[in-house]
Design an enzyme around this catalytic site. Sequence first.
Site, PDB file in Angstrom:
ATOM      1  N   CYS A 178     -15.989   2.321 -20.784  1.00 46.94           N
ATOM      2  CA  CYS A 178     -17.329   2.263 -20.186  1.00 46.94           C
ATOM      3  C   CYS A 178     -18.122   1.042 -20.647  1.00 46.94           C
ATOM      4  O   CYS A 178     -18.924   0.497 -19.889  1.00 46.94           O
ATOM      5  CB  CYS A 178     -18.099   3.537 -20.517  1.00 46.94           C
ATOM      6  SG  CYS A 178     -17.358   5.040 -19.818  1.00 46.94           S
ATOM      7  N   GLU A 197       0.824  -1.209   0.000  1.00 47.14           N
ATOM      8  CA  GLU A 197       0.000   0.000   0.000  1.00 47.14           C
ATOM      9  C   GLU A 197       0.863   1.267   0.000  1.00 47.14           C
ATOM     10  O   GLU A 197       0.529   2.251  -0.663  1.00 47.14           O
ATOM     11  CB  GLU A 197      -0.933  -0.001   1.220  1.00 47.14           C
ATOM     12  CG  GLU A 197      -2.103  -0.940   1.084  1.00 47.14           C
ATOM     13  CD  GLU A 197      -2.982  -0.618  -0.109  1.00 47.14           C
ATOM     14  OE1 GLU A 197      -3.266   0.570  -0.338  1.00 47.14           O
ATOM     15  OE2 GLU A 197      -3.383  -1.549  -0.816  1.00 47.14           O
ATOM     16  N   CYS A 229     -12.031   2.369 -15.448  1.00 45.78           N
ATOM     17  CA  CYS A 229     -12.426   3.756 -15.201  1.00 45.78           C
ATOM     18  C   CYS A 229     -11.184   4.638 -15.064  1.00 45.78           C
ATOM     19  O   CYS A 229     -10.934   5.268 -14.041  1.00 45.78           O
ATOM     20  CB  CYS A 229     -13.296   3.836 -13.942  1.00 45.78           C
ATOM     21  SG  CYS A 229     -14.203   5.386 -13.779  1.00 45.78           S
ATOM     22  N   CYS A 254     -17.635  -1.744 -18.267  1.00 40.92           N
ATOM     23  CA  CYS A 254     -17.759  -1.443 -16.836  1.00 40.92           C
ATOM     24  C   CYS A 254     -19.009  -2.085 -16.241  1.00 40.92           C
ATOM     25  O   CYS A 254     -20.106  -1.966 -16.793  1.00 40.92           O
ATOM     26  CB  CYS A 254     -17.802   0.066 -16.626  1.00 40.92           C
ATOM     27  SG  CYS A 254     -17.966   0.534 -14.888  1.00 40.92           S
ATOM     28  N   CYS A 283     -24.396   4.742 -14.230  1.00 43.72           N
ATOM     29  CA  CYS A 283     -23.313   5.717 -14.005  1.00 43.72           C
ATOM     30  C   CYS A 283     -23.752   7.072 -14.561  1.00 43.72           C
ATOM     31  O   CYS A 283     -24.041   7.201 -15.762  1.00 43.72           O
ATOM     32  CB  CYS A 283     -22.032   5.243 -14.680  1.00 43.72           C
ATOM     33  SG  CYS A 283     -20.684   6.450 -14.624  1.00 43.72           S
TER      34      CYS A 283
END
Length: 360
Positions: A213, A51, A206, A216, A222
């Site tokens: 799209c 991370e 995205c 997605c 959306c």
Amino acid sequence: MTTRTRRRTEAATGTGPEPFASRLLRWFDINGRHDLPWQHPRTPYRVWLSEIMLQQTQVRTVIPYFERFVSALPTLPALAAAPRDDVMALWSGLGYYARARNLQAGAQRCVAQHGGELPRDIEALTALPGIGRSTAAAILSQAWGDRHAILDGNVKRVLARYHGIEGYPGLPAVERQMWALAEQHLPADRLADYTQAQMDLGATLCTRTDPACVLCPLRDDCVARREGRMAELPTPKPGKAAPQKHACVLWLENASGEVLLQRRPPTGIWASLWTLPQAEDAASSRAWFERELHGDFDTALALRPIDHAFSHYKLRLQPLRIGNVALRERVGDNDDLRWVARGEFTSIGIPAPIRKLLES
């Protein structure tokens, strides 16, 4: 209620045909990234390290650094006890070096305060250097499956488009709205997968430009897709021209061909890394050279300038190369200056643009 208003409400509440998290997890099961090195095994230390490395850095860049780092320092106590130069050498080239310093400082605090383990508590995690709310949540959800929402750059982009949120996400009011939505969308279980799914969706579909799209799982409700506003959202940060700074660096070689490196101060840009001696301009470089070295500054060969962008300014470095120099005798040792043979460059922490120059 109009059709548009109803759809906006469904997007805002996740009450459409199928919940936000369910669609995302179903997509992740087929298309997500399941073979990242920090997932096998998925220990708190490895998750934490990944991370921190992934902050402002892409996965494909991080993977070889992560593997090299955990090979050399496989546990949190090993990181805490490692010499600082070793840690910086392992991080060298990854950028944003404060992350490495904070990582080791956090490991040392864990040894001193948490029995050599990463604490399983969001407040204790955010008290460690370099760990904010979203990073702590990502660690807890992925390492232990705890129910916490994340809000990194990828998630902000997905939420801004999905919900049609206007305003720069870095503004407190906008960020508060996004945190509320991120927590609202949390599933009851599979938190580790859900956390990774959010990051994967933002990184692979995205994206900032040319989002895919049509692929997605969230496309049907959306707001940005429906209204053709993918390029507008999220709202970009108000523009501000980055200032340009200049400096001079000295590529100095002794009679044996070794290069003189200087350790940077413990704070600031490239803190604690080894780099070429640097000054504001050629006149300052000459003054330092004549004070510290034997040699002829007038033989300096000007090399092609190096342009490097930091987060808040741009830097142009003018390298001057001088051979056949030697350090003046001084009382005591100068631990911040050392001669380094070319074969040793990979074993110490050197900023990426300087390493590239030296290896060119």
